[in-house]
Design an enzyme around this catalytic site. Structure first.
Site, PDB file in Angstrom:
ATOM      1  N   LYS A  10       0.848  -1.194   0.000  1.00 22.85           N
ATOM      2  CA  LYS A  10       0.000   0.000   0.000  1.00 22.85           C
ATOM      3  C   LYS A  10       0.882   1.243   0.000  1.00 22.85           C
ATOM      4  CE  LYS A  10      -1.664   2.412   3.382  1.00 22.85           C
ATOM      5  NZ  LYS A  10      -2.333   2.942   4.586  1.00 22.85           N
TER       6      LYS A  10
ATOM      7  N   ARG B 116       2.315  -1.586  10.819  1.00 31.82           N
ATOM      8  CA  ARG B 116       3.334  -1.642  11.864  1.00 31.82           C
ATOM      9  C   ARG B 116       3.663  -3.038  12.351  1.00 31.82           C
ATOM     10  NH1 ARG B 116       0.669   3.608  14.696  1.00 31.82           N
ATOM     11  NH2 ARG B 116      -1.062   2.821  13.452  1.00 31.82           N
TER      12      ARG B 116
ATOM     13  N   ASP C 297     -13.963  14.864  -2.747  1.00 24.79           N
ATOM     14  CA  ASP C 297     -14.082  16.223  -3.278  1.00 24.79           C
ATOM     15  C   ASP C 297     -15.343  16.268  -4.131  1.00 24.79           C
ATOM     16  OD1 ASP C 297     -13.448  18.884  -4.223  1.00 24.79           O
ATOM     17  OD2 ASP C 297     -11.335  18.421  -3.834  1.00 24.79           O
TER      18      ASP C 297
ATOM     19  N   THR D 146     -10.955   2.692  10.755  1.00 24.73           N
ATOM     20  CA  THR D 146     -10.809   1.761  11.885  1.00 24.73           C
ATOM     21  C   THR D 146     -10.274   2.461  13.127  1.00 24.73           C
ATOM     22  OG1 THR D 146      -8.664   1.082  10.956  1.00 24.73           O
ATOM     23  CG2 THR D 146     -10.567  -0.331  10.503  1.00 24.73           C
TER      24      THR D 146
ATOM     25  N   ASP E 208      -3.646   4.338  -1.819  1.00 21.24           N
ATOM     26  CA  ASP E 208      -4.665   4.715  -0.842  1.00 21.24           C
ATOM     27  C   ASP E 208      -4.618   6.219  -0.576  1.00 21.24           C
ATOM     28  OD1 ASP E 208      -6.635   4.563   1.089  1.00 21.24           O
ATOM     29  OD2 ASP E 208      -5.270   3.912   2.676  1.00 21.24           O
TER      30      ASP E 208
ATOM     31  N   LYS F 225      -7.662   8.098  -0.645  1.00 21.29           N
ATOM     32  CA  LYS F 225      -8.947   8.447  -0.021  1.00 21.29           C
ATOM     33  C   LYS F 225      -9.547   9.738  -0.605  1.00 21.29           C
ATOM     34  CE  LYS F 225      -7.727   6.305   4.440  1.00 21.29           C
ATOM     35  NZ  LYS F 225      -6.355   5.888   4.136  1.00 21.29           N
TER      36      LYS F 225
END
Length: 236
Positions: A32, A215, A64, A123, A59, A61
């Site tokens: 990603k 992570r 607009d 999340t 990614d 997002k």
């Protein structure tokens, strides 16, 4: 498909490829690229990753007015990535125009169109935050279900959501509609800033179509071993 997507949450290409060099012998790697990396390196980082045979989930997002999102997706559709994102909160017209732009761009470049995924609720968002900060009176589950159905009816190929919501989303949408899940942690890991987290094994049981893991892999003492441990749990 059911990929494990490694979130490359790094500052620049030097850090990215220092990290990825550890995975030289790993087949079918999927990563990603998010805002932090893309805003610094731009489309050239996508080209470098593709040259290594790595699939990319871009990614950004997008959120607009519909025309702006369509034109942005027209540009992204030419980048030969596998997945891109918009916010479902942008509404039906914005999502459908995003899909239109994505298809136009991929057609111009002669590449396979990326999957269009819509963000439902992050999340990192709790139900209390959603109610007090977004002033949404529906439950978190109802909000996610509504956004998933809106996204599907507007042409999206799936959603980004917590794996905890996958069974409900799958019941509410078609069999082909994808649930790609961030907020994945090994049982021994900290949840950090995520609120709705699950392990890879739990995600598999809940019906996940793909994991986004950051992570737990990138900050591990041995990232390859962490990746392989996640893959083992995911395949059970």
């Amino acid at each position: 498909m059911r990929p494990i997507i490694i979130a490359l949450d790094f500052e620049d290409r030097e850090q990215v490829f220092h990290f990825l060099d550890q995975f030289d012998h790993q087949d079918q790697l999927f990563v990603k690229v998010g805002m932090e990396l893309f805003y610094f390196e731009g489309p050239k980082i996508l080209l470098e990753l593709r040259k290594r045979g790595i699939q990319v989930f871009l990614d950004l997002k997008l959120y607009d007015i519909p025309n702006t999102v369509e034109q942005a997706m027209y540009q992204l559709g030419q980048q030969e990535v596998s997945m891109v994102t918009v916010h479902a909160a942008g509404g039906a017209e914005m999502i459908s125009r995003a899909k239109k732009g994505l298809l136009r761009g991929s057609q111009k470049a002669g590449v396979k169109p990326a999957k269009l995924l819509a963000i439902t609720q992050l999340t990192s968002t709790s139900e209390e935050q959603m109610r007090t900060e977004q002033l949404v009176n529906a439950s978190l589950t109802e909000s996610v279900r509504h956004y998933a159905q809106l996204a599907e009816s507007s042409g999206a190929d799936g959603v980004i959501s917590s794996a905890l919501e996958d069974p409900m989303i799958h019941r509410s949408t078609s069999d082909e509609f994808l649930c790609i899940n961030p907020g994945i942690r090994l049982a021994s890991d900290s949840a950090d800033d995520q609120k709705r987290v699950v392990t890879p094994a739990q995600a598999a049981k809940l019906g996940s179509d793909g994991l986004v893991v950051g992570r737990s892999i990138t900050k591990a003492a041995d990232p390859v071993a962490a990746y392989q441990k996640i893959a083992k749990e995911w395949e059970l």
